[in-house]
Design a protein around this motif. Sequence first.
Motif, short mmCIF file in Angstrom:
data_model
loop_
_atom_site.label_atom_id
_atom_site.label_comp_id
_atom_site.label_asym_id
_atom_site.label_seq_id
_atom_site.Cartn_x
_atom_site.Cartn_y
_atom_site.Cartn_z
N PRO A 15 0.81 -1.23 0.00
CA PRO A 15 0.00 0.00 0.00
C PRO A 15 0.85 1.28 0.00
O PRO A 15 0.47 2.25 -0.67
N ASP A 19 0.49 3.98 -2.90
CA ASP A 19 0.18 5.37 -2.56
C ASP A 19 1.17 6.33 -3.22
O ASP A 19 0.77 7.37 -3.77
N TRP A 53 -6.04 -2.34 -1.02
CA TRP A 53 -5.64 -0.94 -1.21
C TRP A 53 -6.60 -0.24 -2.17
O TRP A 53 -7.09 0.85 -1.88
N LYS A 56 -10.00 1.08 -1.04
CA LYS A 56 -10.04 2.19 -0.08
C LYS A 56 -9.76 3.55 -0.71
O LYS A 56 -9.73 4.54 0.01
#
Length: 90
Positions: A15, A19, A53, A56
Amino acid sequence: VTVRHAMRYGSTSIPEQLDQLKADGVNRVLILSAYPQYSATTTASVLDAVYNWAGKIRNVPELRFANHYHDDAGYISALEQSVHQYWQVN
């Protein structure tokens, strides 16, 4: 091409890297698991982490996965070359 590595159970995590790729404006991501053959305990756990991931966030980048490359001729050739190089040195 931007290349990042991530750990399934460690740092830097999947993640965290996803990101950062998203923050860098990357909109297409190819996931290549370090496990060349499929297994629910290894490869599937990588898929789980990526999909968790993606579930979300908004505006998910295009995700692609390289699966089942254990029998790919290029992969086998690269392994063969690596072994031969090792034998020449040791």
